[in-house]
Design an enzyme around this catalytic site. Structure first.
Site, mmCIF file in Angstrom:
data_model
loop_
_atom_site.group_PDB
_atom_site.id
_atom_site.type_symbol
_atom_site.label_atom_id
_atom_site.label_comp_id
_atom_site.label_asym_id
_atom_site.label_seq_id
_atom_site.Cartn_x
_atom_site.Cartn_y
_atom_site.Cartn_z
ATOM 1 N N ALA A 65 0.871 -1.179 0.000
ATOM 2 C CA ALA A 65 0.000 0.000 0.000
ATOM 3 C C ALA A 65 0.908 1.229 0.000
ATOM 4 O O ALA A 65 2.082 1.149 0.381
ATOM 5 C CB ALA A 65 -0.887 -0.016 1.237
ATOM 6 N N GLY A 108 1.016 -5.050 1.256
ATOM 7 C CA GLY A 108 -0.280 -5.127 0.576
ATOM 8 C C GLY A 108 -0.169 -5.788 -0.801
ATOM 9 O O GLY A 108 -1.146 -6.353 -1.296
ATOM 10 N N GLU A 111 -0.312 -9.393 -0.089
ATOM 11 C CA GLU A 111 -1.686 -9.695 0.343
ATOM 12 C C GLU A 111 -2.646 -9.686 -0.850
ATOM 13 O O GLU A 111 -3.539 -10.524 -0.956
ATOM 14 C CB GLU A 111 -2.130 -8.668 1.394
ATOM 15 C CG GLU A 111 -1.364 -8.845 2.705
ATOM 16 C CD GLU A 111 -1.585 -7.698 3.683
ATOM 17 O OE1 GLU A 111 -1.423 -6.525 3.289
ATOM 18 O OE2 GLU A 111 -1.919 -7.963 4.846
ATOM 19 N N GLU A 131 5.896 -4.993 6.801
ATOM 20 C CA GLU A 131 5.258 -3.912 7.569
ATOM 21 C C GLU A 131 5.926 -3.662 8.911
ATOM 22 O O GLU A 131 5.977 -2.546 9.403
ATOM 23 C CB GLU A 131 3.764 -4.223 7.794
ATOM 24 C CG GLU A 131 2.893 -4.147 6.548
ATOM 25 C CD GLU A 131 2.820 -5.462 5.785
ATOM 26 O OE1 GLU A 131 3.678 -6.353 6.000
ATOM 27 O OE2 GLU A 131 1.905 -5.601 4.957
HETATM 28 N N1 DAK Z 1 4.628 3.177 -0.877
HETATM 29 C C1 DAK Z 1 4.991 4.327 -1.467
HETATM 30 N N2 DAK Z 1 6.075 4.443 -2.282
HETATM 31 C C2 DAK Z 1 6.809 3.332 -2.479
HETATM 32 C C3 DAK Z 1 6.500 2.098 -1.873
HETATM 33 C C4 DAK Z 1 5.334 2.029 -1.041
HETATM 34 N N3 DAK Z 1 4.906 0.910 -0.459
HETATM 35 N N4 DAK Z 1 7.433 1.195 -2.255
HETATM 36 C C5 DAK Z 1 8.279 1.845 -3.064
HETATM 37 N N5 DAK Z 1 7.917 3.132 -3.208
HETATM 38 C C6 DAK Z 1 8.559 4.180 -4.014
HETATM 39 C C7 DAK Z 1 9.842 4.651 -3.325
HETATM 40 O O1 DAK Z 1 9.553 5.621 -2.332
HETATM 41 C C8 DAK Z 1 10.577 5.238 -4.519
HETATM 42 O O2 DAK Z 1 10.002 6.492 -4.816
HETATM 43 P P1 DAK Z 1 10.934 7.798 -5.143
HETATM 44 O O3 DAK Z 1 11.850 7.927 -3.989
HETATM 45 O O4 DAK Z 1 11.640 7.391 -6.414
HETATM 46 O O5 DAK Z 1 9.941 8.900 -5.314
HETATM 47 C C9 DAK Z 1 10.222 4.289 -5.654
HETATM 48 O O6 DAK Z 1 9.005 3.637 -5.251
HETATM 49 C C10 DAK Z 1 11.275 3.208 -5.901
HETATM 50 O O7 DAK Z 1 11.561 2.581 -4.659
HETATM 51 P P2 DAK Z 1 13.033 2.442 -4.044
HETATM 52 O O8 DAK Z 1 13.906 3.561 -4.486
HETATM 53 O O9 DAK Z 1 12.868 2.214 -2.584
HETATM 54 O O10 DAK Z 1 13.518 1.092 -4.782
HETATM 55 P P3 DAK Z 1 14.549 0.001 -4.252
HETATM 56 O O11 DAK Z 1 14.740 -0.947 -5.403
HETATM 57 O O12 DAK Z 1 15.739 0.629 -3.602
HETATM 58 O O13 DAK Z 1 13.751 -0.773 -3.073
HETATM 59 C C11 DAK Z 1 11.823 -1.902 -2.111
HETATM 60 C C12 DAK Z 1 12.610 -1.508 -3.394
HETATM 61 C C13 DAK Z 1 10.534 -2.555 -2.568
HETATM 62 C C14 DAK Z 1 12.647 -2.910 -1.286
HETATM 63 C C15 DAK Z 1 11.556 -0.620 -1.270
HETATM 64 O O14 DAK Z 1 10.969 0.367 -2.105
HETATM 65 C C16 DAK Z 1 10.646 -0.850 -0.117
HETATM 66 O O15 DAK Z 1 11.065 -1.333 0.944
HETATM 67 N N6 DAK Z 1 9.380 -0.470 -0.274
HETATM 68 C C17 DAK Z 1 8.394 -0.521 0.809
HETATM 69 C C18 DAK Z 1 7.918 -1.931 1.046
HETATM 70 C C19 DAK Z 1 6.923 -1.973 2.194
HETATM 71 O O16 DAK Z 1 7.251 -1.654 3.353
HETATM 72 N N7 DAK Z 1 5.701 -2.361 1.883
HETATM 73 C C20 DAK Z 1 4.618 -2.469 2.915
HETATM 74 C C21 DAK Z 1 3.854 -1.150 2.991
HETATM 75 S S1 DAK Z 1 2.509 -1.218 4.193
HETATM 76 C C22 DAK Z 1 -5.132 -2.828 4.403
HETATM 77 C C23 DAK Z 1 -4.743 -3.022 3.082
HETATM 78 C C24 DAK Z 1 -3.377 -2.949 2.752
HETATM 79 C C25 DAK Z 1 -2.451 -2.639 3.716
HETATM 80 C C26 DAK Z 1 -2.854 -2.449 5.008
HETATM 81 C C27 DAK Z 1 -4.208 -2.511 5.367
HETATM 82 N N8 DAK Z 1 -6.533 -2.979 4.802
HETATM 83 C C28 DAK Z 1 -7.458 -3.614 3.850
HETATM 84 C C29 DAK Z 1 -6.964 -2.576 6.129
HETATM 85 C C30 DAK Z 1 -1.052 -2.618 3.302
HETATM 86 C C31 DAK Z 1 -0.056 -2.017 3.997
HETATM 87 C C32 DAK Z 1 1.280 -2.014 3.355
HETATM 88 O O17 DAK Z 1 1.507 -2.527 2.292
#
Ligand code: DAK
Length: 257
Positions: A65, A108, A111, A131
């Site tokens: 997300a 997400g 998921e 997360e």
């Molecule tokens: N959100 C926003 N931007 C994201 C992102 C994300 N989840 N993942 C990547 N990006 C963006 C980065 O900020 C970057 O943007 P700029 O800086 O270029 O503007 C661009 O995508 C490229 O990412 P990186 O520069 O970080 O690329 P790398 O290859 O170095 O790293 C990575 C890739 C996937 C390992 C890294 O980006 C990363 O760790 N991303 C976050 C992964 C994460 O923590 N995901 C979980 C998020 S929480 C619900 C439904 C859904 C949810 C909850 C509740 N309900 C139905 C109640 C879901 C929650 C989540 O998913």
């Protein structure tokens, strides 16, 4: 549609939805999920469509997300906006959905793939629920569906550490149906879809419904419990710190508050 591309007849009887925010690794923002919801509703009613494939691109199915969109929300904001209710459409869809996954399927994104009925993965796919690293927990079924798919020990390891697993490991644990070279993952998903598309759509729908029923009552309770706890993390300083550290590209410093 701004954030997804839809091809109603990608092949006869097979619709394709491609998540299309490549620069953000297909991070699932509110609008993207609304587009997915509306499209699934239309495709479910379209008699020409038998099977739906959802994919991203080679680098990412979806990296979760959109953290930037939720970083500073309070627990009450999360509860009231309830933007995540759009996600419920994925599991309400009656037609079979195949996720064709390459690259990151995280948070997400993982998921979302697990809400689909089957997963075809490229050799480069990486699955995970990271997360915990940004001070929150899975909120769209990760604690429930991952546990059912891979078993308690592996689910604990993945969710408590935020580690990623390779496509091969995901296959070993039964999370994905098949792993193929990266140039083949969409083709392989289409081959699977074609086989199903030839069969009775009524029988396919009823079979899907019956399989899902095997764990749905328990799942509903589990999902409600998980969603409340996910929202509760937004009352913590650690969630603010974790998500803002991600946005600001620095290491988080957690205080346990
Ligand atoms: N959100 C926003 N931007 C994201 C992102 C994300 N989840 N993942 C990547 N990006 C963006 C980065 O900020 C970057 O943007 P700029 O800086 O270029 O503007 C661009 O995508 C490229 O990412 P990186 O520069 O970080 O690329 P790398 O290859 O170095 O790293 C990575 C890739 C996937 C390992 C890294 O980006 C990363 O760790 N991303 C976050 C992964 C994460 O923590 N995901 C979980 C998020 S929480 C619900 C439904 C859904 C949810 C909850 C509740 N309900 C139905 C109640 C879901 C929650 C989540 O998913």
């Amino acid at each position: 549609m701004e954030f997804i591309k839809v091809t109603e007849q990608y092949q006869p009887g097979i619709a394709l939805i491609q998540l299309n925010r490549p620069k953000e690794l297909n991070a699932l923002n509110k609008q993207l999920m609304e587009e997915v919801r509306d499209t699934l509703q239309l495709l479910d009613k379209n008699e020409e469509v038998r099977v739906i494939i959802i994919t991203g691109d080679e680098r990412a199915f979806a990296a979760g997300a959109d953290i930037k969109q939720m970083a500073n929300k309070s627990a009450i904001d999360m509860l009231l906006i309830d933007q995540f209710s759009t996600w419920d459409q994925i599991r309400k869809t009656k037609k079979p959905i195949i996720a064709a996954v390459s690259g990151f399927a995280l948070g997400g994104g993982c998921e979302f793939a697990m809400m689909c009925d089957m997963i075809i993965a490229s050799e480069t796919a990486k699955f995970g629920q990271p997360e915990i690293k940004i001070g929150t927990i899975p909120g769209a079924g990760g604690t429930q569906r991952l546990t059912k798919a891979v078993g308690k020990a592996k689910a604990m390891e993945l969710i408590l550490t935020g580690r990623f697993i390779s496509a091969e490991e995901a296959h070993f644990y039964g999370l994905v149906n098949k792993v193929v070279p990266v140039e083949m993952y969409l083709h392989e998903a289409v081959e699977l879809a074609k086989e199903i598309a030839q069969l009775s759509p009524v029988a396919v729908q009823l079979a899907k419904e019956a399989i899902n029923r095997s764990f749905e009552t328990q799942l509903d309770e589990g999902l409600a419990f998980e969603r409340k706890n996910f929202y509760l993390t937004f009352a913590s300083a650690d969630q603010k710190e974790g998500m803002n550290a991600f946005v600001e590209k620095r290491k988080p410093s957690f205080t346990g508050r």
